[in-house]
Design an enzyme around this catalytic site. Structure first.
Site, PDB file in Angstrom:
ATOM      1  N   GLU A 141       4.154  -5.327   7.287  1.00 31.60           N
ATOM      2  CA  GLU A 141       3.165  -4.558   8.055  1.00 31.60           C
ATOM      3  C   GLU A 141       3.485  -4.390   9.536  1.00 31.60           C
ATOM      4  O   GLU A 141       3.326  -3.315  10.100  1.00 31.60           O
ATOM      5  CB  GLU A 141       1.773  -5.208   7.935  1.00 31.60           C
ATOM      6  CG  GLU A 141       1.029  -4.856   6.665  1.00 31.60           C
ATOM      7  CD  GLU A 141       1.385  -5.755   5.504  1.00 31.60           C
ATOM      8  OE1 GLU A 141       2.404  -6.459   5.575  1.00 31.60           O
ATOM      9  OE2 GLU A 141       0.639  -5.746   4.510  1.00 31.60           O
ATOM     10  N   ALA A 185       0.853  -1.177   0.000  1.00 30.60           N
ATOM     11  CA  ALA A 185       0.000   0.000   0.000  1.00 30.60           C
ATOM     12  C   ALA A 185       0.898   1.238   0.000  1.00 30.60           C
ATOM     13  O   ALA A 185       2.048   1.173   0.440  1.00 30.60           O
ATOM     14  CB  ALA A 185      -0.879  -0.014   1.237  1.00 30.60           C
ATOM     15  N   GLY A 223       0.406  -5.200   0.803  1.00 30.43           N
ATOM     16  CA  GLY A 223      -0.780  -5.254  -0.045  1.00 30.43           C
ATOM     17  C   GLY A 223      -0.485  -5.826  -1.434  1.00 30.43           C
ATOM     18  O   GLY A 223      -1.364  -6.387  -2.080  1.00 30.43           O
ATOM     19  N   GLU A 265      -0.588  -9.458  -0.995  1.00 31.24           N
ATOM     20  CA  GLU A 265      -2.007  -9.818  -0.811  1.00 31.24           C
ATOM     21  C   GLU A 265      -2.745  -9.852  -2.153  1.00 31.24           C
ATOM     22  O   GLU A 265      -3.591 -10.714  -2.389  1.00 31.24           O
ATOM     23  CB  GLU A 265      -2.672  -8.818   0.142  1.00 31.24           C
ATOM     24  CG  GLU A 265      -2.059  -8.906   1.529  1.00 31.24           C
ATOM     25  CD  GLU A 265      -2.724  -7.971   2.524  1.00 31.24           C
ATOM     26  OE1 GLU A 265      -2.570  -6.752   2.358  1.00 31.24           O
ATOM     27  OE2 GLU A 265      -3.385  -8.464   3.444  1.00 31.24           O
TER      28      GLU A 265
HETATM   29  N1  DAK Z   1       4.488   3.442  -0.653  1.00 30.69           N
HETATM   30  C1  DAK Z   1       4.868   4.634  -1.164  1.00 30.69           C
HETATM   31  N2  DAK Z   1       6.028   4.841  -1.820  1.00 30.69           N
HETATM   32  C2  DAK Z   1       6.825   3.782  -1.983  1.00 30.69           C
HETATM   33  C3  DAK Z   1       6.515   2.494  -1.476  1.00 30.69           C
HETATM   34  C4  DAK Z   1       5.265   2.345  -0.787  1.00 30.69           C
HETATM   35  N3  DAK Z   1       4.834   1.155  -0.305  1.00 30.69           N
HETATM   36  N4  DAK Z   1       7.515   1.655  -1.771  1.00 30.69           N
HETATM   37  C5  DAK Z   1       8.440   2.381  -2.431  1.00 30.69           C
HETATM   38  N5  DAK Z   1       8.030   3.662  -2.560  1.00 30.69           N
HETATM   39  C6  DAK Z   1       8.729   4.760  -3.227  1.00 30.69           C
HETATM   40  C7  DAK Z   1       9.904   5.243  -2.370  1.00 30.69           C
HETATM   41  O1  DAK Z   1       9.438   6.166  -1.401  1.00 30.69           O
HETATM   42  C8  DAK Z   1      10.780   5.887  -3.424  1.00 30.69           C
HETATM   43  O2  DAK Z   1      10.235   7.150  -3.746  1.00 30.69           O
HETATM   44  P1  DAK Z   1      11.200   8.458  -3.946  1.00 30.69           P
HETATM   45  O3  DAK Z   1      11.953   8.594  -2.679  1.00 30.69           O
HETATM   46  O4  DAK Z   1      12.073   8.096  -5.113  1.00 30.69           O
HETATM   47  O5  DAK Z   1      10.245   9.573  -4.226  1.00 30.69           O
HETATM   48  C9  DAK Z   1      10.578   4.998  -4.641  1.00 30.69           C
HETATM   49  O6  DAK Z   1       9.348   4.303  -4.413  1.00 30.69           O
HETATM   50  C10 DAK Z   1      11.689   3.959  -4.810  1.00 30.69           C
HETATM   51  O7  DAK Z   1      11.802   3.234  -3.581  1.00 30.69           O
HETATM   52  P2  DAK Z   1      13.193   3.100  -2.779  1.00 30.69           P
HETATM   53  O8  DAK Z   1      14.100   4.241  -3.075  1.00 30.69           O
HETATM   54  O9  DAK Z   1      12.846   2.839  -1.355  1.00 30.69           O
HETATM   55  O10 DAK Z   1      13.810   1.775  -3.438  1.00 30.69           O
HETATM   56  P3  DAK Z   1      14.811   0.749  -2.775  1.00 30.69           P
HETATM   57  O11 DAK Z   1      15.287  -0.142  -3.879  1.00 30.69           O
HETATM   58  O12 DAK Z   1      15.833   1.436  -1.935  1.00 30.69           O
HETATM   59  O13 DAK Z   1      13.893  -0.140  -1.782  1.00 30.69           O
HETATM   60  C11 DAK Z   1      11.921  -1.360  -1.123  1.00 30.69           C
HETATM   61  C12 DAK Z   1      12.882  -0.928  -2.304  1.00 30.69           C
HETATM   62  C13 DAK Z   1      10.718  -2.088  -1.760  1.00 30.69           C
HETATM   63  C14 DAK Z   1      12.672  -2.361  -0.219  1.00 30.69           C
HETATM   64  C15 DAK Z   1      11.527  -0.112  -0.330  1.00 30.69           C
HETATM   65  O14 DAK Z   1      11.034   0.851  -1.239  1.00 30.69           O
HETATM   66  C16 DAK Z   1      10.455  -0.391   0.687  1.00 30.69           C
HETATM   67  O15 DAK Z   1      10.750  -0.942   1.777  1.00 30.69           O
HETATM   68  N6  DAK Z   1       9.222  -0.007   0.393  1.00 30.69           N
HETATM   69  C17 DAK Z   1       8.139  -0.100   1.295  1.00 30.69           C
HETATM   70  C18 DAK Z   1       7.650  -1.512   1.405  1.00 30.69           C
HETATM   71  C19 DAK Z   1       6.508  -1.598   2.380  1.00 30.69           C
HETATM   72  O16 DAK Z   1       6.714  -1.486   3.595  1.00 30.69           O
HETATM   73  N7  DAK Z   1       5.292  -1.653   1.817  1.00 30.69           N
HETATM   74  C20 DAK Z   1       4.088  -1.451   2.583  1.00 30.69           C
HETATM   75  C21 DAK Z   1       3.699  -2.697   3.245  1.00 30.69           C
HETATM   76  S1  DAK Z   1       2.313  -2.389   4.275  1.00 30.69           S
HETATM   77  C22 DAK Z   1      -4.955  -2.016   5.230  1.00 30.69           C
HETATM   78  C23 DAK Z   1      -4.830  -3.140   4.480  1.00 30.69           C
HETATM   79  C24 DAK Z   1      -3.676  -3.407   3.835  1.00 30.69           C
HETATM   80  C25 DAK Z   1      -2.623  -2.570   3.977  1.00 30.69           C
HETATM   81  C26 DAK Z   1      -2.759  -1.467   4.703  1.00 30.69           C
HETATM   82  C27 DAK Z   1      -3.906  -1.151   5.320  1.00 30.69           C
HETATM   83  N8  DAK Z   1      -6.163  -1.696   5.969  1.00 30.69           N
HETATM   84  C28 DAK Z   1      -6.872  -2.857   6.450  1.00 30.69           C
HETATM   85  C29 DAK Z   1      -6.416  -0.366   6.331  1.00 30.69           C
HETATM   86  C30 DAK Z   1      -1.386  -2.885   3.364  1.00 30.69           C
HETATM   87  C31 DAK Z   1      -0.257  -2.442   3.931  1.00 30.69           C
HETATM   88  C32 DAK Z   1       0.991  -2.613   3.261  1.00 30.69           C
HETATM   89  O17 DAK Z   1       1.059  -2.911   2.115  1.00 30.69           O
END
Ligand code: DAK
Length: 260
Positions: free
Chosen positions: A134, A66, A111, A114
């Site tokens: 998460e 997400a 997400g 998922e």
């Molecule tokens: N959201 C927003 N931006 C993201 C992103 C994300 N999930 N993942 C990456 N980006 C953006 C980065 O901010 C960066 O943007 P700029 O700084 O260039 O503007 C760009 O994409 C490139 O990412 P990185 O520079 O970080 O790239 P790296 O190769 O260094 O790292 C990475 C890749 C995938 C390891 C890293 O980007 C990362 O850890 N990303 C976040 C992964 C993550 O934690 N995803 C979210 C999981 S939680 C819900 C139901 C479901 C959900 C939520 C609520 N409800 C029931 C309400 C789901 C939750 C999730 O999905």
């Protein structure tokens, strides 16, 4: 409908649906979720489409979860709405009559994983990475991830992945049974399309009923599941596709299914 974050291409009755938000690693903001819901709804109704391959744009990510920036600013009411929409999307994919194959080309996190788990099965690039980060963000998977993962690989491995928030390799995801098959990055999409084409050559009603029997049966007792399977089997004997399929076999020719 015009899509800002999706690329949709249909060739020979197979649709490739690509999440295209590369600047944020194809992460799911509410607009992407709304577009995906709309696209899957349209594809389910489109008689010209027999199977769907879902993938992410670029080489780095399938969907990196997400959109954390958007999510961090949600009010409690908006978060509830975001969850409802995400859950509606994964249930829509799960209940679609057409098969959906996830072709995971890079990060499938949170997400994004998922979304892949909502598909009927997952093919992945050897470079893909999987995880549920998460708990590190102070939340839990909320788009059906805890339920779909535990049903797929059992509670023990699901517990380890979800509690640790660890990101695992494609090889491990394959060994654990999250991914059916691994391919080189170049071969991933062609192989997913090849399997989709193979499925598209079968009786579409039979494929739809098989999907329903397996998905619905998982939520039933085995006895009810057997009963449900028998009734769907019986229904197929009222279709032209059953007569065509069996007739073609007996006449030693290729069946031409019409989905009626
Ligand atoms: N959201 C927003 N931006 C993201 C992103 C994300 N999930 N993942 C990456 N980006 C953006 C980065 O901010 C960066 O943007 P700029 O700084 O260039 O503007 C760009 O994409 C490139 O990412 P990185 O520079 O970080 O790239 P790296 O190769 O260094 O790292 C990475 C890749 C995938 C390891 C890293 O980007 C990362 O850890 N990303 C976040 C992964 C993550 O934690 N995803 C979210 C999981 S939680 C819900 C139901 C479901 C959900 C939520 C609520 N409800 C029931 C309400 C789901 C939750 C999730 O999905």
């Amino acid at each position: 409908m015009e899509y800002k974050f999706l690329l949709i291409e249909t060739t020979d009755s197979i649709t490739t649906l690509t999440v295209n938000r590369r600047e944020a690693l194809n992460s799911l903001n509410s607009a992407v979720i709304a577009e995906l819901e709309c696209a899957f709804y349209e594809l389910d109704l489109d008689a010209a489409v027999k199977a769907i391959v879902l993938t992410g744009a670029g080489e780095k990510a399938f969907v990196a979860g997400a959109d954390i920036k958007e999510m961090s600013e949600l009010s409690s009411f908006e978060a509830h709405d975001f969850a409802r929409r995400g859950q509606r999307l994964v249930q829509l994919i799960n209940r679609m009559r057409k098969p959906v194959i996830a072709a995971v080309n890079g990060y499938a996190l949170g997400g994004g994983l998922e979304l892949a788990l909502a598909c009927d099965f997952i093919y992945a690039s050897e470079k893909a990475k999987f995880g549920f980060p998460e708990v590190g963000l102070g939340v839990i998977p909320g788009f059906g991830g805890t339920q779909n993962l535990a049903r797929l690989i059992g509670p023990s491995k699901a517990n380890e992945l979800v509690f640790s928030g660890r990101i695992i390799s494609a090889a491990k995801a394959h060994a654990w049974g999250i991914v059916n098959e691994l391919f080189t990055p170049e071969e991933l999409l062609p192989q997913a399309l090849k399997t989709a084409q193979e499925i598209a050559g079968k009786g579409p009603m039979a494929v739809a009923y098989a999907k329903d029997a397996i998905a619905s049966g998982l939520n039933m007792s085995k006895e009810d599941g057997f009963r449900y399977e028998a009734s769907l089997f019986g229904v197929l004997f009222a279709t032209g596709d059953q007569r065509e399929g069996m007739g073609a076999f007996l006449e030693k020719r290729t069946a031409e299914f019409k989905g009626v």
